[in-house]
Design a protein around this motif. Structure first.
Motif, short mmCIF file in Angstrom:
data_model
loop_
_atom_site.label_atom_id
_atom_site.label_comp_id
_atom_site.label_asym_id
_atom_site.label_seq_id
_atom_site.Cartn_x
_atom_site.Cartn_y
_atom_site.Cartn_z
N ASP A 71 -51.98 19.00 -1.60
CA ASP A 71 -52.69 18.82 -2.86
C ASP A 71 -51.68 18.51 -3.96
O ASP A 71 -50.68 19.21 -4.11
N GLY A 72 -51.92 17.43 -4.69
CA GLY A 72 -51.04 17.05 -5.79
C GLY A 72 -49.97 16.05 -5.42
O GLY A 72 -49.32 15.48 -6.29
N PHE A 87 -53.76 3.34 4.60
CA PHE A 87 -54.11 4.75 4.77
C PHE A 87 -55.57 4.92 5.13
O PHE A 87 -56.44 4.26 4.56
N VAL A 88 -55.83 5.80 6.08
CA VAL A 88 -57.18 6.20 6.45
C VAL A 88 -57.22 7.72 6.38
O VAL A 88 -56.38 8.39 6.98
N LEU A 89 -58.17 8.25 5.65
CA LEU A 89 -58.28 9.71 5.54
C LEU A 89 -59.00 10.26 6.76
O LEU A 89 -60.14 9.95 7.03
N GLU A 90 -58.28 11.06 7.50
CA GLU A 90 -58.89 11.74 8.65
C GLU A 90 -59.66 12.96 8.16
O GLU A 90 -60.72 13.30 8.68
N SER A 91 -59.12 13.62 7.14
CA SER A 91 -59.79 14.77 6.54
C SER A 91 -59.29 14.92 5.11
O SER A 91 -58.29 14.33 4.72
N GLY A 92 -60.03 15.69 4.34
CA GLY A 92 -59.64 15.92 2.96
C GLY A 92 -60.14 14.83 2.03
O GLY A 92 -60.99 14.02 2.39
N THR A 93 -59.60 14.82 0.83
CA THR A 93 -59.99 13.84 -0.19
C THR A 93 -58.73 13.35 -0.90
O THR A 93 -57.68 13.97 -0.83
N ALA A 94 -58.88 12.22 -1.57
CA ALA A 94 -57.80 11.66 -2.40
C ALA A 94 -58.44 11.02 -3.62
O ALA A 94 -59.61 10.63 -3.58
N GLU A 95 -57.68 10.90 -4.68
CA GLU A 95 -58.18 10.30 -5.91
C GLU A 95 -57.24 9.20 -6.37
O GLU A 95 -56.02 9.31 -6.21
N ALA A 96 -57.83 8.14 -6.92
CA ALA A 96 -57.05 7.02 -7.47
C ALA A 96 -57.16 7.06 -9.00
O ALA A 96 -58.25 7.27 -9.54
N TYR A 97 -56.02 6.87 -9.65
CA TYR A 97 -55.97 6.89 -11.10
C TYR A 97 -55.38 5.59 -11.63
O TYR A 97 -54.50 5.01 -11.02
N LYS A 98 -55.89 5.15 -12.76
CA LYS A 98 -55.28 4.05 -13.51
C LYS A 98 -54.83 4.71 -14.80
O LYS A 98 -55.66 5.12 -15.62
N GLY A 99 -53.52 4.88 -14.93
CA GLY A 99 -53.01 5.69 -16.03
C GLY A 99 -53.44 7.13 -15.80
O GLY A 99 -53.24 7.68 -14.73
#
Length: 110
Positions: A71-72, A87-99
């Protein structure tokens, strides 16, 4: 009629020529049968891979290397010039940020 400022409305690419392309061998990273089955199931859920035949999917899955992130952790940084990984998420989550603004959340198979 207004258009969003700074957003792409279309994407185009040049024509690729494979005449001078060198044949390469995809890398193979060892996996258990269970890991391979789970990856194949995940890939079959992803729209990008739905049209791949079994042989192509197996080649792609064999070439995948498992990476674990906490995380982080930053996985991809905006502005990176060399994009060598998919990248392929097998488990968990991810977030994309612009700025500092979150623009997308990813979950399993996204």
């Amino acid at each position: 009629k207004s258009k969003p400022v700074g957003r792409r409305t279309s994407v185009s690419a040049g024509v690729l020529s494979f005449q001078n392309a060198k044949e390469t061998t995809a890398p193979v990273f060892s996996k258990t049968d269970t890991e391979k089955s789970q990856l194949l199931a995940t890939m079959n859920e992803n729209a990008l891979f739905k049209q791949c035949d079994k042989s192509a999917l197996n080649t792609i899955v064999d070439a995948m290397e498992k990476c674990e992130y906490k995380d982080g952790d930053v996985i991809i940084q905006e502005g990176d010039f060399k994009a060598e990984h998919f990248f392929v998420l097998e488990s968990g989550t991810a977030e994309a940020y612009k700025g500092d603004t979150k623009v997308k959340s990813y979950k399993h198979a996204d």
